[in-house]
Design a protein around this motif. Structure first.
Motif, PDB file in Angstrom:
ATOM      1  N   ALA A  49       0.842  -1.196   0.000  1.00  0.00           N
ATOM      2  CA  ALA A  49       0.000   0.000   0.000  1.00  0.00           C
ATOM      3  C   ALA A  49       0.878   1.247   0.000  1.00  0.00           C
ATOM      4  O   ALA A  49       2.049   1.194   0.367  1.00  0.00           O
ATOM      5  CB  ALA A  49      -0.921   0.018   1.216  1.00  0.00           C
ATOM      6  N   TYR A  60      -3.375   0.392  -3.379  1.00  0.00           N
ATOM      7  CA  TYR A  60      -3.245  -0.908  -2.755  1.00  0.00           C
ATOM      8  C   TYR A  60      -2.909  -1.978  -3.783  1.00  0.00           C
ATOM      9  O   TYR A  60      -3.323  -1.895  -4.944  1.00  0.00           O
ATOM     10  CB  TYR A  60      -4.552  -1.309  -2.058  1.00  0.00           C
ATOM     11  CG  TYR A  60      -4.964  -0.406  -0.931  1.00  0.00           C
ATOM     12  CD1 TYR A  60      -5.891   0.611  -1.138  1.00  0.00           C
ATOM     13  CD2 TYR A  60      -4.438  -0.573   0.345  1.00  0.00           C
ATOM     14  CE1 TYR A  60      -6.271   1.444  -0.107  1.00  0.00           C
ATOM     15  CE2 TYR A  60      -4.814   0.255   1.383  1.00  0.00           C
ATOM     16  CZ  TYR A  60      -5.729   1.258   1.151  1.00  0.00           C
ATOM     17  OH  TYR A  60      -6.109   2.088   2.185  1.00  0.00           O
ATOM     18  N   LYS A  65      -6.676  -5.304  -1.330  1.00  0.00           N
ATOM     19  CA  LYS A  65      -7.776  -4.351  -1.477  1.00  0.00           C
ATOM     20  C   LYS A  65      -9.018  -4.835  -0.757  1.00  0.00           C
ATOM     21  O   LYS A  65      -9.393  -6.002  -0.860  1.00  0.00           O
ATOM     22  CB  LYS A  65      -8.097  -4.150  -2.962  1.00  0.00           C
ATOM     23  CG  LYS A  65      -7.225  -3.150  -3.659  1.00  0.00           C
ATOM     24  CD  LYS A  65      -7.647  -2.992  -5.120  1.00  0.00           C
ATOM     25  CE  LYS A  65      -6.718  -2.056  -5.850  1.00  0.00           C
ATOM     26  NZ  LYS A  65      -7.057  -1.962  -7.294  1.00  0.00           N
TER      27      LYS A  65
END
Length: 119
Positions: A49, A60, A65
C-alpha cells in the motif's frame, strides 16, 4: 538522521486483525509518499500500500484491497496499516518506507515487523 520505527505485528488467527505503525523522525515528511511492503519466506519483497503525507491519495495491491487500510497522522508523523480479514498468505515481514518527491525508489526503510497468520 532519518528514522522509520515500526511497531505492531505479531501472531493472529485467520480472519483476525492487526495494525502496524510506522513513526517517522529526523525530517519533515509532508511532501513524501509512504509505503508498506512485505516479504514472505522465499519470496521477493512486494508492494502492499502507498499514501502521500499530503493529499491522501492511496493505492493498494490487488491482494489486499478491501481488507487493508493505509492511513496517516500528520501530527504524529506516523503511518498506519490496518489489516483485517487476515489470511495465512498474508504472513510475511512487513516494512514501511518513505519516498522523496520525484524519486522512483524509496529512500528510507523501517526495521521490519513479523506478521504471522495461522490457519
Amino acid at each position: 538522521q532519518v528514522q522509520l520505527v515500526q511497531s505492531g505485528g505479531g501472531l493472529v488467527q485467520a480472519g483476525g486483525s492487526l495494525r502496524l505503525s510506522c513513526a517517522a523522525s529526523g525530517r519533515t515528511f509532508s511532501d513524501y509518499a509512504m509505503g508498506w511492503f512485505r516479504q514472505a519466506p522465499g519470496k521477493e519483497r512486494e508492494f502492499v500500500a502507498r499514501i502521500r503525507w499530503s493529499g491522501g491519495s492511496v493505492y493498494y495491491a490487488d491482494s489486499v484491497k478491501g481488507r487493508f487500510t493505509i492511513s496517516r497522522d500528520n501530527a504524529k508523523n506516523t503511518v498506519y496499516l490496518q489489516m483485517n480479514s487476515l489470511k495465512p498468505e498474508d504472513t510475511a515481514v512487513y516494512y514501511c518506507a518513505a519516498q522523496a518527491p520525484l524519486r522512483k525508489s524509496y529512500d528510507y526503510w523501517g526495521q521490519g515487523t513479523q506478521v504471522t497468520v495461522s490457519s
